[in-house]
Design an enzyme around this catalytic site. Structure first.
Site, mmCIF file in Angstrom:
data_model
loop_
_atom_site.group_PDB
_atom_site.id
_atom_site.type_symbol
_atom_site.label_atom_id
_atom_site.label_comp_id
_atom_site.label_asym_id
_atom_site.label_seq_id
_atom_site.Cartn_x
_atom_site.Cartn_y
_atom_site.Cartn_z
ATOM 1 N N VAL A 159 10.981 3.038 11.572
ATOM 2 C CA VAL A 159 10.144 4.108 12.138
ATOM 3 C C VAL A 159 10.089 4.055 13.665
ATOM 4 O O VAL A 159 9.662 5.010 14.307
ATOM 5 C CB VAL A 159 8.701 4.086 11.571
ATOM 6 C CG1 VAL A 159 8.683 4.455 10.098
ATOM 7 C CG2 VAL A 159 8.025 2.742 11.815
ATOM 8 N N LYS A 199 -2.867 -1.556 16.969
ATOM 9 C CA LYS A 199 -3.660 -0.641 16.143
ATOM 10 C C LYS A 199 -4.749 0.045 16.969
ATOM 11 O O LYS A 199 -5.174 1.159 16.652
ATOM 12 C CB LYS A 199 -4.269 -1.393 14.953
ATOM 13 C CG LYS A 199 -3.228 -1.891 13.950
ATOM 14 C CD LYS A 199 -2.478 -0.740 13.293
ATOM 15 C CE LYS A 199 -1.650 -1.191 12.109
ATOM 16 N NZ LYS A 199 -0.977 -0.066 11.418
ATOM 17 N N ASN A 201 1.786 4.610 7.176
ATOM 18 C CA ASN A 201 1.365 3.307 6.650
ATOM 19 C C ASN A 201 2.198 2.139 7.174
ATOM 20 O O ASN A 201 1.720 1.004 7.216
ATOM 21 C CB ASN A 201 1.443 3.375 5.103
ATOM 22 C CG ASN A 201 1.494 2.004 4.469
ATOM 23 O OD1 ASN A 201 0.482 1.297 4.425
ATOM 24 N ND2 ASN A 201 2.659 1.594 4.020
ATOM 25 N N ILE A 237 0.834 -1.206 0.000
ATOM 26 C CA ILE A 237 0.000 0.000 0.000
ATOM 27 C C ILE A 237 0.871 1.260 0.000
ATOM 28 O O ILE A 237 0.548 2.242 -0.677
ATOM 29 C CB ILE A 237 -0.926 0.014 1.246
ATOM 30 C CG1 ILE A 237 -1.864 -1.193 1.236
ATOM 31 C CG2 ILE A 237 -1.744 1.306 1.295
ATOM 32 C CD1 ILE A 237 -2.664 -1.368 2.520
ATOM 33 N N TYR A 297 -1.320 -7.536 17.053
ATOM 34 C CA TYR A 297 -1.496 -6.622 15.916
ATOM 35 C C TYR A 297 -2.697 -5.702 16.166
ATOM 36 O O TYR A 297 -2.595 -4.465 16.043
ATOM 37 C CB TYR A 297 -1.686 -7.423 14.629
ATOM 38 C CG TYR A 297 -1.968 -6.598 13.402
ATOM 39 C CD1 TYR A 297 -1.042 -5.680 12.933
ATOM 40 C CD2 TYR A 297 -3.169 -6.733 12.701
ATOM 41 C CE1 TYR A 297 -1.294 -4.913 11.806
ATOM 42 C CE2 TYR A 297 -3.424 -5.983 11.573
ATOM 43 C CZ TYR A 297 -2.492 -5.068 11.124
ATOM 44 O OH TYR A 297 -2.755 -4.318 10.012
ATOM 45 N N THR A 337 -9.765 -3.250 5.095
ATOM 46 C CA THR A 337 -9.957 -4.699 5.156
ATOM 47 C C THR A 337 -8.664 -5.334 4.639
ATOM 48 O O THR A 337 -7.819 -4.639 4.090
ATOM 49 C CB THR A 337 -11.132 -5.115 4.240
ATOM 50 O OG1 THR A 337 -10.946 -4.465 2.984
ATOM 51 C CG2 THR A 337 -12.455 -4.728 4.835
ATOM 52 N N ASP A 380 2.028 -8.332 1.296
ATOM 53 C CA ASP A 380 2.876 -9.226 2.112
ATOM 54 C C ASP A 380 2.353 -9.366 3.537
ATOM 55 O O ASP A 380 2.618 -10.364 4.200
ATOM 56 C CB ASP A 380 4.316 -8.687 2.163
ATOM 57 C CG ASP A 380 5.051 -8.984 0.869
ATOM 58 O OD1 ASP A 380 4.439 -9.623 -0.019
ATOM 59 O OD2 ASP A 380 6.223 -8.575 0.746
#
Lengths: 98, 237
Positions: free
Chosen positions: B57, B152, B83, B20, B148, B179, B184
């Protein structure tokens, strides 16, 4: 350094159209009684000073590090203490690099 | 590296090596933006209006150095798209602490550091757009994605609070919750698990890159000046 901080404070006050009876000096308070900037103004000032110092020295500088947070007397008390603190950070950075 | 003229809008996209992030970087570089991208590895693609930084990051020193270079090179930052993200599919009882730490470091701390430094660059111009990445795995409470989804969930909290804290400088902070998309990030997920996940979505299919840029366009638009602190999920979640 004092000049740089005074200019930064002046620019922030100009944004808010706030007029000071007296000019900005080393004794001008930034926090507590008689402060010339509100909390948002102080954040803007810190970011602005970081940006100006980075432009001036070509080195990134962070004013809000553990050292600033752990000091019993805030380095952000007045224009003068902030100028001294920034100068100290620049010297420490130079020393670390040499 | 190219330096854009001062009038050109500058965007940072993290995790821009592939997936993305690469799509969004090319998409906006094709549309007049100058894009600075970053990832832990060199970029696998190029564009005349794209510069790549190689860093993690979650590494504060490296992030600060990148922003110092962006400041020096461009003197402005108009938008930051957070991202970069990593994921793992595993039962909590089988997840090592080091894996959880790595996920939080990239997804949560990385988002925090990039947003903090981006906002500092946006303050002088009193405007800016920050777009973070969440996931539908958080509201759906997907089994196997605890670390994960939790990382988030923290990004969503950061998004809402940063939106309030940055609003005095007209900097908006929003998040998109895509979604699963064929990248990857999900390639290691077994097909049967992915099929079960898709079955839980109102829109029972994988997402597309174009659906993501549709949302980022909305958040970045000048007319979205009062759209802030919002989490927009795709797929009907």
């Amino acid at each position: 350094m004092l000049e740089l901080i005074v200019k930064s404070v002046q620019d922030i006050l100009n944004l808010t159209d706030k007029k000071l009876a007296e000019g900005i000096t080393a004794d001008t308070p930034l926090v507590g009684a008689g402060r010339v900037v509100d909390s948002i103004g102080l954040v803007t000032l810190i970011v602005d000073v970081e940006n100006r110092v980075a432009e001036h020295t070509n080195r990134p500088i962070s004013l809000m590090d553990d050292r600033a947070m752990s000091q019993t007397r805030s380095p952000f008390r007045t224009v003068g203490t902030l100028a001294e603190y920034v100068q100290e950070l620049i010297h420490a950075d130079l020393k670390e690099r040499s | 590296m190219n330096s854009p003229p001062n009038q050109q809008r500058v965007m940072l996209v993290t995790g821009s090596r592939k997936g993305i992030g690469a799509y969004l970087s090319q998409y906006y570089a094709d549309r007049g933006w100058h894009v600075a991208g970053c990832s832990r590895s060199p970029a696998e693609w190029g564009h005349p209006d794209y510069n790549h930084y190689q860093l993690d990051v979650g590494d504060e020193t490296a992030v600060v150095a990148m922003f110092a270079d962006i400041r020096k090179r461009y003197g402005r930052l108009d938008a930051a798209i957070n991202n970069a993200g990593i994921a793992t599919m595993n039962h909590v009882m089988l997840t090592p602490g080091a894996t959880a730490e790595r996920i939080f470091r990239t997804n949560t701390l990385g988002t925090f550091l990039i947003a903090r430094e981006a906002a500092k660059l946006m303050v002088p111009r009193q405007t800016g757009r920050i777009v973070n990445f969440s996931t539908v795995a958080h509201p759906l409470n997907l089994e196997g994605e605890a670390t994960y989804a939790a990382s988030k969930a923290a990004v969503e909290s950061l998004t809402r609070i940063m939106a309030r804290e940055f609003s005095p400088w007209n900097i908006t902070v929003n998040a998109i919750g895509p979604t699963p998309i064929d990248t990857d990030l999900i390639r290691g997920v077994p097909a049967d698990k992915m099929a079960r996940l898709i079955e839980r979505l109102p829109n029972k299919r994988l997402g597309t890159f174009e659906e993501v840029s549709h949302v980022t366009n909305f958040f970045l638009a000048p007319e979205s000046n009062c759209i802030t602190g919002q989490i927009l999920y795709l797929g009907g979640v």
